[in-house]
Design a protein around this motif. Structure first.
Motif, PDB file in Angstrom:
ATOM      1  N   SER A 171     -78.243  50.935  31.079  1.00 49.11           N
ATOM      2  CA  SER A 171     -78.378  50.404  32.438  1.00 49.11           C
ATOM      3  C   SER A 171     -77.063  49.874  33.005  1.00 49.11           C
ATOM      4  CB  SER A 171     -79.462  49.327  32.475  1.00 49.11           C
ATOM      5  OG  SER A 171     -79.131  48.275  31.614  1.00 49.11           O
ATOM      6  N   PHE A 172     -76.068  49.605  32.120  1.00 53.89           N
ATOM      7  CA  PHE A 172     -74.793  49.054  32.597  1.00 53.89           C
ATOM      8  C   PHE A 172     -73.769  50.130  32.912  1.00 53.89           C
ATOM      9  CE2 PHE A 172     -74.968  49.213  27.953  1.00 53.89           C
ATOM     10  CZ  PHE A 172     -73.901  50.042  27.668  1.00 53.89           C
ATOM     11  N   CYS A 173     -74.019  51.395  32.534  1.00 55.21           N
ATOM     12  CA  CYS A 173     -72.929  52.362  32.375  1.00 55.21           C
ATOM     13  C   CYS A 173     -72.821  53.378  33.507  1.00 55.21           C
ATOM     14  CB  CYS A 173     -73.105  53.094  31.048  1.00 55.21           C
ATOM     15  SG  CYS A 173     -71.646  54.045  30.616  1.00 55.21           S
ATOM     16  N   THR A 258     -65.346  60.207  18.104  1.00 51.22           N
ATOM     17  CA  THR A 258     -65.613  59.064  18.963  1.00 51.22           C
ATOM     18  C   THR A 258     -66.129  59.574  20.301  1.00 51.22           C
ATOM     19  OG1 THR A 258     -64.720  56.948  19.661  1.00 51.22           O
ATOM     20  CG2 THR A 258     -63.315  58.817  20.076  1.00 51.22           C
ATOM     21  N   SER A 259     -67.055  58.866  20.951  1.00 50.69           N
ATOM     22  CA  SER A 259     -67.809  57.705  20.586  1.00 50.69           C
ATOM     23  C   SER A 259     -69.225  58.122  20.218  1.00 50.69           C
ATOM     24  CB  SER A 259     -68.004  56.863  21.795  1.00 50.69           C
ATOM     25  OG  SER A 259     -67.260  55.829  22.062  1.00 50.69           O
ATOM     26  N   PRO A 260     -69.718  57.736  19.064  1.00 54.05           N
ATOM     27  CA  PRO A 260     -71.090  58.073  18.721  1.00 54.05           C
ATOM     28  C   PRO A 260     -72.075  57.071  19.309  1.00 54.05           C
ATOM     29  CG  PRO A 260     -70.057  56.949  16.893  1.00 54.05           C
ATOM     30  CD  PRO A 260     -69.024  57.026  17.984  1.00 54.05           C
ATOM     31  N   HIS A 261     -73.347  57.472  19.380  1.00 51.20           N
ATOM     32  CA  HIS A 261     -74.416  56.566  19.796  1.00 51.20           C
ATOM     33  C   HIS A 261     -75.264  56.259  18.558  1.00 51.20           C
ATOM     34  CE1 HIS A 261     -77.985  54.972  21.702  1.00 51.20           C
ATOM     35  NE2 HIS A 261     -77.332  54.915  22.845  1.00 51.20           N
ATOM     36  N   THR A 325     -66.901  48.228  16.525  1.00 52.17           N
ATOM     37  CA  THR A 325     -67.943  48.351  17.554  1.00 52.17           C
ATOM     38  C   THR A 325     -67.450  47.935  18.942  1.00 52.17           C
ATOM     39  OG1 THR A 325     -70.310  47.961  17.852  1.00 52.17           O
ATOM     40  CG2 THR A 325     -68.968  46.013  17.404  1.00 52.17           C
ATOM     41  N   ASP A 326     -68.293  48.189  19.939  1.00 55.53           N
ATOM     42  CA  ASP A 326     -68.090  47.689  21.313  1.00 55.53           C
ATOM     43  C   ASP A 326     -69.208  46.694  21.607  1.00 55.53           C
ATOM     44  OD1 ASP A 326     -66.104  49.583  21.688  1.00 55.53           O
ATOM     45  OD2 ASP A 326     -67.296  50.892  22.979  1.00 55.53           O
ATOM     46  N   ILE A 327     -68.863  45.590  22.284  1.00 51.83           N
ATOM     47  CA  ILE A 327     -69.874  44.593  22.656  1.00 51.83           C
ATOM     48  C   ILE A 327     -69.642  44.142  24.096  1.00 51.83           C
ATOM     49  CG2 ILE A 327     -70.532  42.155  22.257  1.00 51.83           C
ATOM     50  CD1 ILE A 327     -70.447  42.812  19.259  1.00 51.83           C
ATOM     51  N   LYS A 358     -66.472  41.755  29.222  1.00 50.04           N
ATOM     52  CA  LYS A 358     -67.370  40.968  30.073  1.00 50.04           C
ATOM     53  C   LYS A 358     -68.169  41.950  30.915  1.00 50.04           C
ATOM     54  CE  LYS A 358     -63.824  37.912  31.279  1.00 50.04           C
ATOM     55  NZ  LYS A 358     -63.197  37.113  32.323  1.00 50.04           N
ATOM     56  N   TYR A 359     -69.477  41.744  31.047  1.00 49.44           N
ATOM     57  CA  TYR A 359     -70.291  42.647  31.862  1.00 49.44           C
ATOM     58  C   TYR A 359     -69.725  42.720  33.284  1.00 49.44           C
ATOM     59  CZ  TYR A 359     -73.893  44.368  34.922  1.00 49.44           C
ATOM     60  OH  TYR A 359     -74.549  45.077  35.893  1.00 49.44           O
ATOM     61  N   SER A 360     -69.694  43.947  33.789  1.00 52.54           N
ATOM     62  CA  SER A 360     -69.169  44.166  35.135  1.00 52.54           C
ATOM     63  C   SER A 360     -70.153  45.069  35.888  1.00 52.54           C
ATOM     64  CB  SER A 360     -67.788  44.812  34.959  1.00 52.54           C
ATOM     65  OG  SER A 360     -67.382  45.524  36.071  1.00 52.54           O
TER      66      SER A 360
HETATM   67  N1  SAM Z   1     -70.432  56.249  25.445  1.00 52.05           N
HETATM   68  C1  SAM Z   1     -70.168  55.098  24.637  1.00 52.05           C
HETATM   69  C2  SAM Z   1     -71.452  54.305  24.378  1.00 52.05           C
HETATM   70  O1  SAM Z   1     -72.042  53.759  25.313  1.00 52.05           O
HETATM   71  O2  SAM Z   1     -71.843  54.169  23.244  1.00 52.05           O
HETATM   72  C3  SAM Z   1     -69.086  54.207  25.229  1.00 52.05           C
HETATM   73  C4  SAM Z   1     -68.336  54.586  26.495  1.00 52.05           C
HETATM   74  S1  SAM Z   1     -67.615  53.316  27.502  1.00 52.05           S
HETATM   75  C5  SAM Z   1     -66.365  54.287  28.167  1.00 52.05           C
HETATM   76  C6  SAM Z   1     -66.788  52.191  26.452  1.00 52.05           C
HETATM   77  C7  SAM Z   1     -67.362  50.817  26.438  1.00 52.05           C
HETATM   78  O3  SAM Z   1     -67.198  50.144  27.678  1.00 52.05           O
HETATM   79  C8  SAM Z   1     -68.844  50.738  26.191  1.00 52.05           C
HETATM   80  O4  SAM Z   1     -69.179  50.940  24.851  1.00 52.05           O
HETATM   81  C9  SAM Z   1     -69.193  49.351  26.673  1.00 52.05           C
HETATM   82  O5  SAM Z   1     -69.021  48.389  25.655  1.00 52.05           O
HETATM   83  C10 SAM Z   1     -68.151  49.116  27.772  1.00 52.05           C
HETATM   84  N2  SAM Z   1     -68.788  49.147  29.108  1.00 52.05           N
HETATM   85  C11 SAM Z   1     -69.383  50.188  29.698  1.00 52.05           C
HETATM   86  N3  SAM Z   1     -69.884  49.824  30.905  1.00 52.05           N
HETATM   87  C12 SAM Z   1     -69.604  48.511  31.066  1.00 52.05           C
HETATM   88  C13 SAM Z   1     -69.871  47.558  32.100  1.00 52.05           C
HETATM   89  N4  SAM Z   1     -70.551  47.882  33.202  1.00 52.05           N
HETATM   90  N5  SAM Z   1     -69.411  46.304  31.918  1.00 52.05           N
HETATM   91  C14 SAM Z   1     -68.726  45.962  30.809  1.00 52.05           C
HETATM   92  N6  SAM Z   1     -68.452  46.810  29.809  1.00 52.05           N
HETATM   93  C15 SAM Z   1     -68.882  48.077  29.925  1.00 52.05           C
END
Ligand code: SAM
Length: 504
Positions: A171-173, A258-261, A325-327, A358-360
């Motif tokens: 939902s954030f992406c 990279t990047s796996p789910h 990881t990513d958080i 930080k969430y954006s």
């Molecule tokens: N496709 C990968 C996944 O979701 O597993 C990651 C791709 S993204 C280019 C790299 C990282 O940016 C994500 O894993 C997430 O932690 C971060 N990210 C993505 N959207 C974001 C948002 N709206 N706000 C903050 N961080 C975000």
């Protein structure tokens, strides 16, 4: 001949796209300028994953308006995810921009520049190649000739795209909107590209994709991998692809991805890790949060317990394997308890590396419907606590390696890497990565040519984010002496001006 310069923002996918833009521009007769000031064409390859990255583009274009005014024939190109997201709007909002080109339209860049040169109007080209996906291939230099040690060689490490786009709807992406739906590259093409790179001297390949482990061969050319279940909706053909690359390109020393789910970290992938020596003992597996409530709101489609069970299976199958990881902190509705769950997950899994964000709020994303209710100060404070936790885990891990022997793939010369041209910590000339992806600086090897070699080292010291090392006696005895001109003839990977992600 017109000269160009490319500035890259964002992820490895963008770095890879920039390398392809270098290729298409060079093939069209452009030469690379020493700096933006010397360039006739300036490309900004952009990232829009977070708002901050997009703001960087806007301030950069503002700054470059003066660069453009200095000469009427200068051309400013905006490529990448912001280009795809905004399209024509960018041309209307920022008059300094001449060309807007999406990630799938890179091959058209020379043609668009040509049209502009003969009087064409500013143009945006942002069309997904849904019907006939194109995967641009890097042209590696010719293989080294046995007669001469100074033949051009490919860089020791390379990226190879296996899929593009994303069908997840986290939902954030914004990625599904800027990169389109998932499209996969035939495994025959992937293997052929890797084989050509390895023949030219590349030792390590990183397979690239937005959800790289959802891969499936569009031509159905892969046999089912051992351990793959026909009934598991999360099963893919990624393990089969890894097995095919390892079998068909035996000269490849390391095969990363990279990047796996986490959803696609299935038993077949775990088994591939256990059985294929080319797969290194490190995996980057984005988790995003340790709270089930937040994971649900993020639409990640796994629970904390599932993430822990799947990564534990991997670590048990490959002893010593490390995870990073990513958080995201401060996702809408994230409470102190949710964040505490994230910190406890970081400790439980014991991540040895972490990118924190930080969430954006991003346009088009489902999370726009949720109020961005975690105050900026609280997001900053949670990010700092997250980094404190992960730095402590990394420091303990790096210290535990002092006195051990490791295999390092030498990627380049330290003195090339520092912005000021200085050598690495301790005056080290060479640096590379261990099988677990830790950075190692190798001291006392100035007289040797180690580029592209996998060498055995003893770890002498732990730095904050890297290791200090020395060659073992056996590795020193086996190494080639450095020849005059030899180093210059064997370039490390092109160093692109990359603007790193926040926290990355
Ligand atoms: N496709 C990968 C996944 O979701 O597993 C990651 C791709 S993204 C280019 C790299 C990282 O940016 C994500 O894993 C997430 O932690 C971060 N990210 C993505 N959207 C974001 C948002 N709206 N706000 C903050 N961080 C975000």
């Amino acid at each position: 001949m017109p000269r160009y310069s490319i500035t890259t923002f964002g992820c490895q996918m963008n770095v890879h796209d920039s390398e392809r833009m270098h290729d298409v521009l060079r093939c069209a007769g452009y030469t690379e300028a020493g700096s933006a000031d010397e360039a006739d064409v300036l490309v900004l390859n952009t990232c829009s994953v977070r708002e901050k990255a997009e703001q960087k583009l806007r301030s950069e274009v503002g700054r470059l308006a003066r660069w453009k005014r200095e000469r009427a024939d200068r051309v400013l190109v905006v490529a990448g995810c912001v280009a795809q997201q905004e399209g024509e709007r960018l041309l209307k909002q920022m008059r300094a921009i001449d060309v807007v080109v999406g990630p799938d339209n890179i091959p058209e860049l020379p043609g668009l520049l040509g049209d502009l040169a003969i009087g064409g109007l500013p143009i945006a080209r942002t069309v997904f190649d849904l019907d006939a996906p194109r995967f641009l291939v890097a042209s590696p230099p010719s293989p080294p000739s046995p007669a001469s040690s100074s033949s051009p060689r490919a860089a020791p490490t390379a990226f190879v795209t296996v899929m593009k786009g994303c069908d997840e709807r986290c939902s954030f992406c914004i990625v599904p909107y800027t990169r389109g739906p998932e499209r996969y590259r035939p495994s025959d093409e992937i293997v052929a590209e890797i084989a050509a790179l390895v023949a030219a001297g590349t030792r390590e390949v990183t397979l690239l994709g937005q959800t790289v482990n959802s891969y499936s061969d569009p031509l159905g050319a892969l046999p089912r991998a051992p351990g793959a279940s026909a009934d598991d909706p999360d099963e893919s053909e990624f393990a089969a692809l890894l097995r095919r690359v390892a079998a068909d390109v035996p000269g490849l020393a390391r095969l990363r991805y990279t990047s796996p789910h986490p959803r696609h970290l299935t038993p077949s992938l775990v088994l591939a890790h256990a059985e294929l020596p080319a797969l290194p003992r490190h995996v980057h597996m984005p988790v995003q949060s340790g709270s089930d409530r937040v994971l649900r709101r993020m639409i990640r489609r796994y629970t904390r317990a599932e993430y822990v069970a799947r990564t534990r299976a991997l670590v048990e199958a490959v002893p010593g394997l490390t995870l990073s990881t990513d958080i995201i902190v401060g996702f809408p509705g994230e409470t102190e308890d949710d964040f505490a769950a994230t910190l406890s997950l970081v400790r439980e899994v014991g991540f040895k590396g972490l990118f924190g964000f930080k969430y954006s709020r991003r346009p088009h994303t489902p999370a726009l419907k949720l109020p961005d209710d975690v105050p900026e100060g609280v997001k900053g404070e949670r990010l700092a606590r997250l980094f404190e936790e992960s730095e402590a885990l990394l420091a303990a891990h790096l210290s535990s390696l002092v006195g051990t022997t490791q295999e390092v793939l030498v990627e380049g010369r330290d003195k090339e890497r520092g912005a000021t041209g200085e050598r690495g910590p301790g005056g080290a000339l060479w640096s590379g990565r261990t099988g677990r992806h830790e950075i190692a600086h190798i001291e006392g090897a100035e007289e040797l040519d180690l580029l592209g070699e996998v060498v055995e080292v003893s770890i002498t010291r732990a730095n904050k984010h890297s290791l200090q090392a020395e060659l073992t006696e056996a590795a020193r005895a086996a190494a080639r002496p450095r020849q005059r001109g030899g180093l210059e003839a064997r370039p490390a990977r092109r160093s692109l001006p990359v603007v790193a992600a926040e926290g990355g």
